[in-house]
Design a protein around this motif. Structure first.
Motif, PDB file in Angstrom:
ATOM      1  N   GLY A 196       0.778  -1.233   0.000  1.00 54.69           N
ATOM      2  CA  GLY A 196       0.000   0.000   0.000  1.00 54.69           C
ATOM      3  C   GLY A 196       0.806   1.277   0.000  1.00 54.69           C
ATOM      4  O   GLY A 196       0.319   2.324   0.449  1.00 54.69           O
ATOM      5  N   CYS A 197       2.040   1.234  -0.497  1.00 53.60           N
ATOM      6  CA  CYS A 197       2.896   2.432  -0.484  1.00 53.60           C
ATOM      7  C   CYS A 197       2.412   3.496  -1.471  1.00 53.60           C
ATOM      8  O   CYS A 197       2.697   4.672  -1.316  1.00 53.60           O
ATOM      9  CB  CYS A 197       4.346   2.054  -0.777  1.00 53.60           C
ATOM     10  N   ARG A 198       1.710   3.063  -2.525  1.00 53.66           N
ATOM     11  CA  ARG A 198       1.140   3.944  -3.548  1.00 53.66           C
ATOM     12  C   ARG A 198       2.189   4.672  -4.382  1.00 53.66           C
ATOM     13  O   ARG A 198       1.902   5.699  -4.997  1.00 53.66           O
ATOM     14  CB  ARG A 198       0.157   4.944  -2.914  1.00 53.66           C
ATOM     15  N   TYR A 199       3.413   4.156  -4.408  1.00 57.01           N
ATOM     16  CA  TYR A 199       4.424   4.720  -5.301  1.00 57.01           C
ATOM     17  C   TYR A 199       3.978   4.623  -6.757  1.00 57.01           C
ATOM     18  O   TYR A 199       4.332   5.460  -7.590  1.00 57.01           O
ATOM     19  CB  TYR A 199       5.759   3.987  -5.131  1.00 57.01           C
ATOM     20  N   CYS A 200       3.207   3.583  -7.066  1.00 52.44           N
ATOM     21  CA  CYS A 200       2.738   3.379  -8.445  1.00 52.44           C
ATOM     22  C   CYS A 200       1.886   4.555  -8.915  1.00 52.44           C
ATOM     23  O   CYS A 200       1.925   4.931 -10.098  1.00 52.44           O
ATOM     24  CB  CYS A 200       1.952   2.077  -8.558  1.00 52.44           C
ATOM     25  N   GLN A 201       1.114   5.134  -7.993  1.00 53.85           N
ATOM     26  CA  GLN A 201       0.281   6.274  -8.359  1.00 53.85           C
ATOM     27  C   GLN A 201       1.132   7.471  -8.764  1.00 53.85           C
ATOM     28  O   GLN A 201       0.795   8.212  -9.690  1.00 53.85           O
ATOM     29  CB  GLN A 201      -0.630   6.652  -7.188  1.00 53.85           C
ATOM     30  N   ILE A 202       2.231   7.650  -8.049  1.00 53.89           N
ATOM     31  CA  ILE A 202       3.122   8.768  -8.338  1.00 53.89           C
ATOM     32  C   ILE A 202       3.936   8.503  -9.600  1.00 53.89           C
ATOM     33  O   ILE A 202       4.182   9.400 -10.401  1.00 53.89           O
ATOM     34  CB  ILE A 202       4.063   9.024  -7.142  1.00 53.89           C
ATOM     35  N   GLY A 203       4.341   7.248  -9.788  1.00 57.28           N
ATOM     36  CA  GLY A 203       5.218   6.913 -10.903  1.00 57.28           C
ATOM     37  C   GLY A 203       4.534   6.884 -12.254  1.00 57.28           C
ATOM     38  O   GLY A 203       5.179   7.106 -13.282  1.00 57.28           O
ATOM     39  N   CYS A 204       3.223   6.619 -12.290  1.00 52.38           N
ATOM     40  CA  CYS A 204       2.528   6.456 -13.570  1.00 52.38           C
ATOM     41  C   CYS A 204       2.352   7.786 -14.292  1.00 52.38           C
ATOM     42  O   CYS A 204       1.775   8.733 -13.753  1.00 52.38           O
ATOM     43  CB  CYS A 204       1.163   5.804 -13.340  1.00 52.38           C
ATOM     44  N   ALA A 205       2.834   7.844 -15.523  1.00 48.53           N
ATOM     45  CA  ALA A 205       2.722   9.080 -16.318  1.00 48.53           C
ATOM     46  C   ALA A 205       1.294   9.329 -16.769  1.00 48.53           C
ATOM     47  O   ALA A 205       0.949  10.447 -17.173  1.00 48.53           O
ATOM     48  CB  ALA A 205       3.643   8.989 -17.543  1.00 48.53           C
ATOM     49  N   PHE A 206       0.446   8.294 -16.708  1.00 41.99           N
ATOM     50  CA  PHE A 206      -0.926   8.411 -17.198  1.00 41.99           C
ATOM     51  C   PHE A 206      -1.952   8.522 -16.064  1.00 41.99           C
ATOM     52  O   PHE A 206      -3.154   8.512 -16.314  1.00 41.99           O
ATOM     53  CB  PHE A 206      -1.254   7.203 -18.080  1.00 41.99           C
ATOM     54  N   ASN A 207      -1.464   8.582 -14.825  1.00 41.42           N
ATOM     55  CA  ASN A 207      -2.342   8.754 -13.665  1.00 41.42           C
ATOM     56  C   ASN A 207      -3.417   7.667 -13.613  1.00 41.42           C
ATOM     57  O   ASN A 207      -4.603   7.942 -13.427  1.00 41.42           O
ATOM     58  CB  ASN A 207      -2.995  10.141 -13.688  1.00 41.42           C
ATOM     59  N   VAL A 208      -3.002   6.419 -13.746  1.00 40.75           N
ATOM     60  CA  VAL A 208      -3.954   5.308 -13.837  1.00 40.75           C
ATOM     61  C   VAL A 208      -4.228   4.594 -12.513  1.00 40.75           C
ATOM     62  O   VAL A 208      -5.388   4.457 -12.120  1.00 40.75           O
ATOM     63  CB  VAL A 208      -3.496   4.296 -14.915  1.00 40.75           C
ATOM     64  N   PRO A 209      -3.226   4.084 -11.791  1.00 37.95           N
ATOM     65  CA  PRO A 209      -3.528   3.284 -10.595  1.00 37.95           C
ATOM     66  C   PRO A 209      -4.302   4.099  -9.553  1.00 37.95           C
ATOM     67  O   PRO A 209      -3.964   5.236  -9.259  1.00 37.95           O
ATOM     68  CB  PRO A 209      -2.142   2.893 -10.063  1.00 37.95           C
ATOM     69  N   LYS A 210      -5.342   3.474  -8.991  1.00 39.28           N
ATOM     70  CA  LYS A 210      -6.148   4.127  -7.963  1.00 39.28           C
ATOM     71  C   LYS A 210      -6.163   3.262  -6.699  1.00 39.28           C
ATOM     72  O   LYS A 210      -6.069   2.044  -6.764  1.00 39.28           O
ATOM     73  CB  LYS A 210      -7.579   4.363  -8.458  1.00 39.28           C
TER      74      LYS A 210
END
Length: 317
Positions: A151-165
């Motif tokens: 649940g770190c949510r780094y993926c939300q920050i890393g995605c250039a398309f603002n996809v993971p929620k």
């Protein structure tokens, strides 16, 4: 048996030199699409904004409705991706016409979300796998594993398309994103195409979005552009943008992809750039050598201070 400070210092430096060999780090290599990578092609010139794909996605993935009250009624009408919406159709005015854009996970060839995920909860299906001939295999779909996600949510920050929620209101939250209906299988097909069977592609009345092998979809996109150059923007978004994506886009002539909400990206992926920067200090042992040199300096300085203090005590005697 005792060991002197000098011997300890020599040992530390020797150990640092032994560890800091050039082979301890490698330059980041460019990632190519897997031979059997699957994906989607969205043709914005065909989409009429009926949003049948949105409804089908919700049903297939057992997602609740995004209820919005409007004109005296209640509708399932999400205006963006969220923890209950993996696929959304957005309207964008471009020139004198309104154009529609389908947004979902792009299933990047070299995804930033995978790069920043510390435990590999986000990963590309088939990455690193090879068949008995030694050839790479797999769909390349970006999948999420709930058992390793912290649940770190780094993926939300890393995605250039603002996809993971992120599911903010759940006791055991998940990262929500399109996985190309990975849970659905098409029994009439074999190989990677049978693994995924996106509901959105199945219900589109205009075939504005189609599913298949990435290489075939790219060829189809280029065929359409060549067959009707007056209709299309000649650029196929996702062929090289951001390192390439497995979801490809076509736009109408005179319409830029940023007009449809897609970011302007260089051909080099963000993951390749960031990992190259983070790996660079370790190439040729630069970081270990610097760390051990600093340690040697501190040890040597403290040794001199202790010796000076000892001499001072002897002088007082």
């Amino acid at each position: 048996m005792t060991i002197s400070r000098r011997d300890l210092l020599k040992g530390a430096v020797a150990a640092g030199a032994a560890v800091a060999i050039p082979a301890t780090a490698e330059a980041r290599h460019e990632i190519e699409p897997l031979p059997d990578a699957v994906g989607m092609l969205f043709d914005s010139t065909l989409c009429v904004g009926c949003r049948a794909c949105q409804s089908a996605c919700k049903v297939s993935n057992k997602l609740p409705e995004d209820k919005v009250e409007a004109n005296g009624g209640v509708y399932d009408a999400p205006n963006d991706l969220n923890s209950t919406t993996k696929n959304v159709i957005k309207a964008f005015p471009a020139g004198d016409t309104q154009h529609y854009m389908k947004q979902q996970c792009m299933h990047c060839v070299d995804p930033s979300c995978v790069s920043v995920c510390m435990l590999g909860a986000l990963h590309k299906e088939g990455e690193g796998k090879r068949d008995f001939k030694g050839e790479k295999k797999g769909t390349g779909i970006v999948l999420w594993d709930k058992w390793t996600c912290v649940g770190c949510r780094y993926c939300q920050i890393g995605c250039a398309f603002n996809v993971p929620k992120f599911e903010w209101f759940e006791a055991f939250p998940a990262i929500v994103k399109c996985e190309l209906c990975r849970h659905r299988r098409d029994e009439q097909k074999s190989g990677p195409l049978a693994v995924a069977n996106p509901a959105c592609c199945e219900v589109c009345p205009r075939e504005a979005v189609i599913f298949g092998y990435r290489k075939d979809l790219l060829a189809e996109a280029k065929r359409r552009v060549a067959a009707d150059p007056q209709r299309y923007n000649p650029h196929v978004y996702g062929e090289h943008d951001g390192g390439g994506t497995q979801v490809l886009y076509l736009a109408a002539a005179g319409v830029q992809f940023h007009d449809l909400g897609l970011p302007d990206l260089p051909e080099r992926s963000q993951a390749e750039f960031s990992e190259s920067v983070s790996h660079a200090p370790y190439l040729y042992g630069v970081t270990p050598i610097a760390l051990y040199a600093a340690m040697a300096f501190v040890i040597n300085r403290n040794k001199k201070k202790e010796e000076a203090a000892e001499h001072g005590e002897e002088g007082k005697r």
